[in-house]
Design a protein around this motif. Structure first.
Motif, PDB file in Angstrom:
ATOM      1  N   ILE A  90      54.502  55.739  59.921  1.00 10.91           N
ATOM      2  CA  ILE A  90      55.289  55.330  61.086  1.00 10.91           C
ATOM      3  C   ILE A  90      56.703  55.857  60.901  1.00 10.91           C
ATOM      4  O   ILE A  90      57.352  55.556  59.883  1.00 10.91           O
ATOM      5  N   THR A  91      57.201  56.643  61.844  1.00 11.54           N
ATOM      6  CA  THR A  91      58.574  57.129  61.765  1.00 11.54           C
ATOM      7  C   THR A  91      59.409  56.493  62.864  1.00 11.54           C
ATOM      8  O   THR A  91      58.911  56.161  63.937  1.00 11.54           O
ATOM      9  N   VAL A  92      60.705  56.349  62.571  1.00 14.06           N
ATOM     10  CA  VAL A  92      61.629  55.666  63.478  1.00 14.06           C
ATOM     11  C   VAL A  92      62.921  56.464  63.566  1.00 14.06           C
ATOM     12  O   VAL A  92      63.506  56.820  62.536  1.00 14.06           O
ATOM     13  N   THR A  93      63.379  56.744  64.767  1.00 16.12           N
ATOM     14  CA  THR A  93      64.704  57.325  64.966  1.00 16.12           C
ATOM     15  C   THR A  93      65.127  57.159  66.415  1.00 16.12           C
ATOM     16  O   THR A  93      64.290  57.069  67.314  1.00 16.12           O
ATOM     17  N   CYS A  94      66.448  57.124  66.628  1.00 17.64           N
ATOM     18  CA  CYS A  94      66.972  57.135  67.994  1.00 17.64           C
ATOM     19  C   CYS A  94      68.089  58.165  68.146  1.00 17.64           C
ATOM     20  O   CYS A  94      68.719  58.231  69.202  1.00 17.64           O
ATOM     21  N   THR A  95      68.344  58.963  67.109  1.00 17.72           N
ATOM     22  CA  THR A  95      69.461  59.913  67.156  1.00 17.72           C
ATOM     23  C   THR A  95      69.016  61.360  67.270  1.00 17.72           C
ATOM     24  O   THR A  95      69.840  62.270  67.192  1.00 17.72           O
ATOM     25  N   GLY A  96      67.715  61.583  67.450  1.00 19.39           N
ATOM     26  CA  GLY A  96      67.205  62.932  67.658  1.00 19.39           C
ATOM     27  C   GLY A  96      65.891  62.892  68.409  1.00 19.39           C
ATOM     28  O   GLY A  96      65.140  61.919  68.309  1.00 19.39           O
ATOM     29  N   ILE A  97      65.647  63.933  69.192  1.00 20.05           N
ATOM     30  CA  ILE A  97      64.401  64.029  69.949  1.00 20.05           C
ATOM     31  C   ILE A  97      63.701  65.323  69.552  1.00 20.05           C
ATOM     32  O   ILE A  97      64.260  66.415  69.722  1.00 20.05           O
ATOM     33  N   LEU A  98      62.504  65.203  68.986  1.00 15.50           N
ATOM     34  CA  LEU A  98      61.722  66.364  68.561  1.00 15.50           C
ATOM     35  C   LEU A  98      60.288  66.197  69.025  1.00 15.50           C
ATOM     36  O   LEU A  98      59.761  65.085  69.060  1.00 15.50           O
ATOM     37  N   ASN A  99      59.649  67.295  69.359  1.00 14.42           N
ATOM     38  CA  ASN A  99      58.230  67.259  69.678  1.00 14.42           C
ATOM     39  C   ASN A  99      57.640  68.656  69.414  1.00 14.42           C
ATOM     40  O   ASN A  99      57.989  69.594  70.125  1.00 14.42           O
ATOM     41  N   PRO A 100      56.789  68.807  68.395  1.00 17.82           N
ATOM     42  CA  PRO A 100      56.244  67.781  67.502  1.00 17.82           C
ATOM     43  C   PRO A 100      57.360  67.022  66.783  1.00 17.82           C
ATOM     44  O   PRO A 100      58.400  67.587  66.454  1.00 17.82           O
ATOM     45  N   GLY A 101      57.098  65.762  66.536  1.00 18.88           N
ATOM     46  CA  GLY A 101      58.120  64.868  66.028  1.00 18.88           C
ATOM     47  C   GLY A 101      58.214  64.816  64.519  1.00 18.88           C
ATOM     48  O   GLY A 101      57.530  65.537  63.785  1.00 18.88           O
ATOM     49  N   LEU A 102      59.085  63.914  64.067  1.00 19.83           N
ATOM     50  CA  LEU A 102      59.312  63.750  62.636  1.00 19.83           C
ATOM     51  C   LEU A 102      58.038  63.345  61.904  1.00 19.83           C
ATOM     52  O   LEU A 102      57.843  63.719  60.744  1.00 19.83           O
ATOM     53  N   ASP A 103      57.167  62.591  62.563  1.00 16.95           N
ATOM     54  CA  ASP A 103      55.920  62.195  61.905  1.00 16.95           C
ATOM     55  C   ASP A 103      55.069  63.422  61.565  1.00 16.95           C
ATOM     56  O   ASP A 103      54.499  63.509  60.459  1.00 16.95           O
ATOM     57  N   ILE A 104      55.011  64.376  62.481  1.00 16.51           N
ATOM     58  CA  ILE A 104      54.254  65.604  62.215  1.00 16.51           C
ATOM     59  C   ILE A 104      54.916  66.412  61.101  1.00 16.51           C
ATOM     60  O   ILE A 104      54.239  66.934  60.190  1.00 16.51           O
ATOM     61  N   GLU A 105      56.252  66.504  61.161  1.00 21.67           N
ATOM     62  CA  GLU A 105      56.987  67.232  60.126  1.00 21.67           C
ATOM     63  C   GLU A 105      56.709  66.644  58.746  1.00 21.67           C
ATOM     64  O   GLU A 105      56.514  67.365  57.767  1.00 21.67           O
ATOM     65  N   LEU A 106      56.687  65.314  58.668  1.00 22.97           N
ATOM     66  CA  LEU A 106      56.435  64.670  57.374  1.00 22.97           C
ATOM     67  C   LEU A 106      54.985  64.819  56.939  1.00 22.97           C
ATOM     68  O   LEU A 106      54.707  64.955  55.738  1.00 22.97           O
ATOM     69  N   MET A 107      54.066  64.779  57.872  1.00 21.93           N
ATOM     70  CA  MET A 107      52.655  65.014  57.538  1.00 21.93           C
ATOM     71  C   MET A 107      52.503  66.349  56.804  1.00 21.93           C
ATOM     72  O   MET A 107      51.799  66.443  55.783  1.00 21.93           O
ATOM     73  N   VAL A 108      53.172  67.359  57.322  1.00 19.09           N
ATOM     74  CA  VAL A 108      53.083  68.696  56.720  1.00 19.09           C
ATOM     75  C   VAL A 108      53.842  68.744  55.398  1.00 19.09           C
ATOM     76  O   VAL A 108      53.328  69.218  54.386  1.00 19.09           O
ATOM     77  N   GLU A 109      55.067  68.237  55.414  1.00 19.04           N
ATOM     78  CA  GLU A 109      55.928  68.321  54.228  1.00 19.04           C
ATOM     79  C   GLU A 109      55.341  67.553  53.045  1.00 19.04           C
ATOM     80  O   GLU A 109      55.420  68.001  51.888  1.00 19.04           O
ATOM     81  N   LEU A 110      54.729  66.409  53.303  1.00 23.34           N
ATOM     82  CA  LEU A 110      54.167  65.583  52.233  1.00 23.34           C
ATOM     83  C   LEU A 110      52.717  65.937  51.919  1.00 23.34           C
ATOM     84  O   LEU A 110      52.120  65.346  51.022  1.00 23.34           O
ATOM     85  N   ASN A 111      52.171  66.872  52.693  1.00 20.74           N
ATOM     86  CA  ASN A 111      50.778  67.287  52.519  1.00 20.74           C
ATOM     87  C   ASN A 111      49.825  66.105  52.618  1.00 20.74           C
ATOM     88  O   ASN A 111      48.891  65.949  51.830  1.00 20.74           O
ATOM     89  N   LEU A 112      50.067  65.269  53.633  1.00 19.98           N
ATOM     90  CA  LEU A 112      49.190  64.124  53.853  1.00 19.98           C
ATOM     91  C   LEU A 112      47.857  64.581  54.431  1.00 19.98           C
ATOM     92  O   LEU A 112      47.764  65.636  55.064  1.00 19.98           O
ATOM     93  N   SER A 113      46.843  63.771  54.226  1.00 25.08           N
ATOM     94  CA  SER A 113      45.523  64.092  54.759  1.00 25.08           C
ATOM     95  C   SER A 113      45.612  64.243  56.278  1.00 25.08           C
ATOM     96  O   SER A 113      46.303  63.458  56.946  1.00 25.08           O
ATOM     97  N   PRO A 114      44.931  65.227  56.844  1.00 26.15           N
ATOM     98  CA  PRO A 114      45.026  65.439  58.285  1.00 26.15           C
ATOM     99  C   PRO A 114      44.507  64.275  59.123  1.00 26.15           C
ATOM    100  O   PRO A 114      44.806  64.194  60.323  1.00 26.15           O
ATOM    101  N   ASP A 115      43.729  63.358  58.530  1.00 30.51           N
ATOM    102  CA  ASP A 115      43.255  62.204  59.300  1.00 30.51           C
ATOM    103  C   ASP A 115      44.148  60.975  59.118  1.00 30.51           C
ATOM    104  O   ASP A 115      43.787  59.869  59.518  1.00 30.51           O
ATOM    105  N   THR A 116      45.352  61.157  58.526  1.00 33.40           N
ATOM    106  CA  THR A 116      46.303  60.064  58.389  1.00 33.40           C
ATOM    107  C   THR A 116      46.778  59.612  59.772  1.00 33.40           C
ATOM    108  O   THR A 116      47.190  60.431  60.596  1.00 33.40           O
ATOM    109  N   PHE A 117      46.706  58.317  60.021  1.00 35.49           N
ATOM    110  CA  PHE A 117      47.240  57.795  61.279  1.00 35.49           C
ATOM    111  C   PHE A 117      48.747  57.984  61.288  1.00 35.49           C
ATOM    112  O   PHE A 117      49.436  57.682  60.311  1.00 35.49           O
TER     113      PHE A 117
END
Length: 373
Positions: free
Chosen positions: A120-147
């Motif tokens: 779960i990611t939280v921010t109100c000072t930037g707007i991105l799409n794909p968002g920070l959650d996607i960026e972190l999924m890639v950066e942390l090499n999380l499993s692709p089925d991570t909610f």
């Protein structure tokens, strides 16, 4: 107080601030140069002197006592919102990763070994799409089925709904391992406007990130992890304060709406809030051992102290965070909880956390310390 088998527990909080740390005096000198307005400078000097803030952090060097600039040029040209979002895109991810690394360092395990199942990611000072959650999924090499999901543009109290979502996930999936990340780069939205909203926001806001790791009580006990067990949440919306606080996006920046009457308004409503808390969470000030209040500013903390008749040191962690970091919006309450976590509270002691956001919304959470010596 007993902890329940199916409850959730925060087992680690990691915090991070960007590399540029400036004293309030240094930031004030920057403000004087940018405003180029003697009337605004006099107002800012008073606000800064009364802020109870010693230092704040920024993801850019512009507020330091050098001529190094990356967003606000020396010719005082105002950057557009697109330029500010570009900086957010560059800076938010590494700061988030730093907070996450600190959270996992606390429990001496790597992200890969732990196996995050929900993000779960939280921010109100930037707007991105794909968002920070996607960026972190890639950066942390999380499993692709991570909610993964994001809470955006909520404000200073956004960590509370994130914790509520994580709590619900853990209660429905006892094997869940949830990571929450709050990151805000408030200083990117500086604008030298001589009005009360901008003067106040330029006085108190800083940048920061915080990460929370939440698991079930059963998982925490199996792994022998101490932490804060979530007992319940009690939000309240004070509709007549709807216009007191908020963000509005214009061509220049995300402009803060911050009415100077907020502390008094909140103070007047604390009795109603605590009645709701008593009914819903069976919690009264007399059986709260630790208070974790969002330090939206010195006057807000003072209003809470007066309204709830708290002793001088009961908000010491909130004042410490305000003093060292200012108001970082959504991560700030997690900084306060982290200070409490590091203080090694006694097992069984209760925590009452409170945050404030647009609406005006007041969010609260009840927790119990578990596994501390």
């Amino acid at each position: 107080m007993e902890t329940g088998f199916n409850e959730s527990r925060i087992i680690s909080i990691g915090t991070a601030v960007p590399e540029y740390s400036m004293s309030q005096d240094t930031i004030l000198q920057f403000m004087h140069k940018e405003y180029q307005d003697p009337t605004a400078s006099r107002k800012l000097s008073v606000l800064f002197h009364q802020s109870a803030i010693n230092s704040r952090h920024s993801s850019i060097p512009d507020f330091s006592d050098t001529d190094e600039r990356s967003l606000f040029p020396l010719n005082h040209e105002i950057p557009m919102v697109a330029e500010r979002i570009d900086v957010f895109r560059q800076k938010a991810l590494p700061l988030s990763v730093k907070a996450i690394e600190n959270a996992f360092k606390n429990i001496q395990v790597s992200v890969a070994e732990f196996g995050i199942t929900h993000l779960i990611t939280v921010t109100c000072t930037g707007i991105l799409n794909p968002g920070l959650d996607i960026e972190l999924m890639v950066e942390l090499n999380l499993s692709p089925d991570t909610f993964h999901t994001s809470l955006n543009f909520i404000g200073c109290n956004a960590a509370f709904p994130a914790l509520k979502i994580a709590d619900s996930i853990v209660k429905s999936e006892p094997d869940a391992r949830v990571l929450i990340v709050c990151v805000e780069l408030c200083t990117l939205h500086f604008q030298p406007k001589n009005d009360s909203d901008n003067l106040l926001s330029n006085t108190i806001f800083g940048d920061g990130a915080a990460a929370v790791i939440m698991v079930s009580e059963s998982f925490a006990n199996e792994q022998n992890k101490k932490g804060f067990s979530l007992k319940g949440f009690s939000p309240i919306l004070l509709k007549r304060g709807k216009d007191f606080m908020g963000w509005k996006v214009n061509s220049v920046n995300f402009e803060m709406i911050l009415d100077a009457g907020i502390p008094e308004f909140i103070g007047e409503e604390l009795g109603l809030l605590m009645e709701a808390v008593s009914d819903k969470l069976q919690l009264t000030p007399d059986n709260i051992n630790h208070w974790a209040v969002h330090p939206g500013g010195k006057k807000i903390l003072q209003a809470v102290e007066r309204g709830l008749q708290l002793k001088d040191d009961e908000l010491k962690h909130s004042y410490a965070v305000l003093r060292n970091y200012g108001n970082m919006s959504s991560p700030t309450i997690l900084f306060v909880l982290n200070e409490l976590f590091k203080s090694n509270p006694a097992s069984g002691e209760t925590i009452f956390a409170m945050g404030f956001g647009p609406g005006i919304s007041i969010d609260t959470a009840s927790m119990v310390c578990h596994g501390f010596v």
